[in-house]
Design an enzyme around this catalytic site. Structure first.
Site, PDB file in Angstrom:
ATOM      1  N   SER A  34       5.045  -2.670   9.295  1.00 38.45           N
ATOM      2  CA  SER A  34       5.312  -1.545   8.403  1.00 38.45           C
ATOM      3  C   SER A  34       4.206  -1.300   7.386  1.00 38.45           C
ATOM      4  CB  SER A  34       6.644  -1.742   7.672  1.00 38.45           C
ATOM      5  OG  SER A  34       6.626  -2.923   6.912  1.00 38.45           O
ATOM      6  N   ASP A 324       9.384  -0.890  -2.776  1.00 41.34           N
ATOM      7  CA  ASP A 324      10.744  -1.333  -2.459  1.00 41.34           C
ATOM      8  C   ASP A 324      10.758  -2.854  -2.487  1.00 41.34           C
ATOM      9  OD1 ASP A 324       9.546  -2.109  -0.072  1.00 41.34           O
ATOM     10  OD2 ASP A 324      10.498  -0.556   1.143  1.00 41.34           O
ATOM     11  N   HIS A 327       7.297  -3.633  -0.014  1.00 40.57           N
ATOM     12  CA  HIS A 327       6.035  -2.912   0.107  1.00 40.57           C
ATOM     13  C   HIS A 327       5.465  -2.480  -1.233  1.00 40.57           C
ATOM     14  CE1 HIS A 327       8.451  -2.194   3.802  1.00 40.57           C
ATOM     15  NE2 HIS A 327       7.311  -2.508   4.385  1.00 40.57           N
TER      16      HIS A 327
END
Length: 369
Positions: A34, A324, A327
């Site tokens: 991600s 978050d 990240h």
């Protein structure tokens, strides 16, 4: 889910953007999790998605599936190379057109091991990503590049970036109630297991034509909210977790040096991640930040997971380290860049220009996930 993306890469590329014509490479091919996913997970049957606000709230294209509020390091690298952002391979319309400026195969929540992240649904592990790249090389690119020599030249001049491995800890090794790996492997043998598998993956990329490959370290995941808010610890980070991950990072330089020396015409670059991330988290004001503990968006599970859809994020994301529970904010890259004047043009820049991004003797500073 993945952990913590990078902080910065730009200072080593700043000067070549001024003294060389664009593009600096024909294409940028992206592999990983991600940190780099630009929308592949949107198409996959997984709950590990970022295709909703507030993700992308500060991105020029809005919500795309990027796991941050704005651009990823892959996007910034594309800008420095003078290339468009590498689009997600799983987007069918993208696949039909097969852009010659690169593609993105990265998939959030996945890792090196095939079972990593499978509790969230289907994602693309690194081997599956390379399977898709093989399809690109064997079936899709030849529709546009007819000569095998020209295709080889194109691939040899393209840049390949890889950021993988953190989920093999976050979504595997550090979850003993869900995965058996920590029961079978002490930390150092597990790190060697990952590195041995990664070696095969990188050699496979080479066999498909890649010659200029950047492999990023794992960042200090013992400092991310999804870890610190779940485990008792002294100080700001869970240092035991950072130590476990360090065994993987310590093995990367020797691996990349070995591959560069044994695979003819290749250059494998180490993207250094751990120290800068750790320093920025421990000393946020040094990097223009005011908060290196709290996620900017409102997340599920008390700040330890992804953003809750459609809820407003903090008003000053540029002051936050974390977007978050896993990240970074886009702004972290800018804070580091503004405080860094970059190297003077010289040997490093010359080598970066010839390789596209650097060499094993002059690794790229980076803070990663």
């Amino acid at each position: 889910m993945s952990s913590m993306p990078l902080i910065f890469l730009s200072m080593f590329l700043h000067f070549i953007s001024l003294i060389h014509s664009f593009p600096l490479a024909p294409a940028l091919y992206v592999f990983g999790d991600s940190l780099f996913d630009s929308g592949n997970n949107n198409i996959l049957p997984t709950i590990a998605k970022a295709n909703y606000l507030p993700y992308g709230v500060n991105f020029v294209k809005g919500v795309t599936g990027r796991f941050t509020n704005g651009r990823t390091i892959a996007d910034f690298l594309a800008e420095f190379l003078g290339l468009p952002y590498s689009p997600p391979y799983m987007n069918m319309s993208i696949r039909r057109s097969t852009p010659l400026t690169g593609l993105n195969y990265a998939s959030g929540s996945c890792g090196i091991l095939p079972e990593t992240g499978n509790r969230y649904g289907k994602c693309l592990n690194i081997n599956e990503q390379i399977d898709l790249f093989q399809r690109t090389v064997k079936s899709e690119l030849p529709r546009h590049i007819k000569s095998s020599y020209e295709l080889s030249e194109y691939l040899s001049k393209s840049i390949f970036i890889v950021s993988i491995g953190s989920n093999d800890y976050i979504n595997n090794y550090l979850e003993p109630n869900l995965y058996e790996t920590s029961k079978h492997y002490p930390p150092q043998p597990f790190a060697q297991l990952l590195v041995d598998a990664l070696s095969q993956d990188l050699q496979r990329l080479y066999s498909l034509g890649a010659r200029k490959i950047v492999m990023f370290e794992i960042g200090p995941i013992g400092c991310i909210p999804s870890i610190t808010r779940k485990h008792k610890h002294d100080g700001q980070c869970v240092e035991e977790t950072n130590q476990i991950v360090s065994f993987f990072n310590q093995r990367l330089p020797a691996l990349l040096k070995y591959l560069t020396s044994t695979l003819q015409g290749s250059t494998f670059v180490l993207g250094q991640a751990n120290f800068l991330g750790y320093d920025a988290i421990r000393n946020p004001s040094k990097y223009g930040l005011t908060d290196s503990k709290t996620p900017c968006c409102i997340t599920w599970q008390n700040g330890t997971s992804g953003c809750i859809p459609l809820l407003a994020s903090c008003p000053h994301a540029y002051k936050h380290f974390f977007w978050d529970g896993y990240h970074l904010t886009e702004a972290v890259i800018f804070h580091i860049d503004q405080l860094s004047h970059g190297p003077k043009p010289g040997r490093e820049v010359d080598e970066i220009t010839h390789m596209g991004v650097g060499t094993t003797d002059h690794p790229i500073p980076y803070v990663g996930r």
